[in-house]
Design an enzyme around this catalytic site. Structure first.
Site, PDB file in Angstrom:
ATOM      1  N   CYS A 262      36.030  38.075  31.492  1.00 37.07           N
ATOM      2  CA  CYS A 262      37.331  38.752  31.537  1.00 37.07           C
ATOM      3  C   CYS A 262      38.113  37.979  32.600  1.00 37.07           C
ATOM      4  CB  CYS A 262      37.191  40.250  31.815  1.00 37.07           C
ATOM      5  SG  CYS A 262      36.238  40.677  33.287  1.00 37.07           S
TER       6      CYS A 262
ATOM      7  N   GLY B 279      35.361  38.716  35.778  1.00 33.80           N
ATOM      8  CA  GLY B 279      33.954  38.740  35.374  1.00 33.80           C
ATOM      9  C   GLY B 279      33.154  39.812  36.089  1.00 33.80           C
TER      10      GLY B 279
ATOM     11  N   SER C 169      34.179  43.679  35.711  1.00 36.77           N
ATOM     12  CA  SER C 169      34.294  45.037  35.175  1.00 36.77           C
ATOM     13  C   SER C 169      34.205  45.050  33.645  1.00 36.77           C
ATOM     14  CB  SER C 169      35.598  45.679  35.652  1.00 36.77           C
ATOM     15  OG  SER C 169      35.682  47.023  35.228  1.00 36.77           O
ATOM     16  N   ARG C 170      35.241  44.580  32.964  1.00 33.58           N
ATOM     17  CA  ARG C 170      35.249  44.624  31.495  1.00 33.58           C
ATOM     18  C   ARG C 170      34.088  43.839  30.891  1.00 33.58           C
ATOM     19  NH1 ARG C 170      41.591  43.226  31.339  1.00 33.58           N
ATOM     20  NH2 ARG C 170      40.898  42.177  33.214  1.00 33.58           N
TER      21      ARG C 170
END
Length: 182
Positions: free
Chosen positions: A119, A122, A124-125
């Site tokens: 994301c 790198g 959370s999502r």
């Protein structure tokens, strides 16, 4: 086999667990064999991806406001899957957990397959999608998945994503028990 004798830990315990892992921040880290978790900087570095022999890219921030540059054209050698997810607790990422896990699994079961999940940072999502993969295809509990990934990369799924991963764990546990009883 998944061993879940109790409900998943409360979100505050998961957040404390995540806080207990502190490490250096890198642009990319291998968190499982041939599975790399990284940020937008590594995702845009085609030379580095080629050197890493990446065959698949899963972008959890596809067309989001944080990615201001043009989409990277990876060419015919890299399979791409983009998810437009917002990194906010109210965002429903649960609709993407199984499709993303399936894409990761397909990449890892492809001969010489190596995948980058990213994301913007790198943390959370993309980390949420990797945790879901480990839960769905590798039979990790959420807590064990967090322990595992955090050994290699500092991650921080937001509270809403943790709640959705807890729900996934309950669904997986229920499915397992249902199969055992049939």
């Amino acid at each position: 086999m998944r061993k879940l004798c109790r409900d998943p830990p409360p979100v505050c315990e998961l957040e404390a667990l995540l806080e207990s892992y502190k490490g250096d921040t890198h642009h990319v880290d291998q968190v499982f064999p041939n599975l790399f978790l990284g940020d937008v900087i590594i995702a845009n570095d085609k030379k580095k991806l080629k050197k890493m022999a990446i065959t698949h890219v899963l972008n959890a921030a596809h067309a989001s406001w944080e990615c201001t540059g043009e989409n990277v054209d990876y060419g015919p050698d890299i399979h791409y899957y983009g998810i437009t997810a917002e990194d906010c607790p109210e965002f429903n990422i649960s609709v993407y957990l199984r499709p993303a896990a399936q894409f990761i699994h397909k990449a890892l079961t492809t001969p010489n397959g190596r995948i980058l999940v990213h994301c913007v940072l790198g943390k959370s999502r993309s980390a949420t999608l990797v945790l879901a993969y480990l839960m769905i295809y590798q039979n990790f509990t959420l807590e064990n998945a967090i322990h595992h990934v955090s050994q290699y990369r500092c991650i921080a799924p937001n509270r809403g994503f943790l709640l959705q991963l807890q729900q996934l764990e309950l669904e997986l546990h229920y499915s397992l028990w249902r199969c055992l009883l049939l």
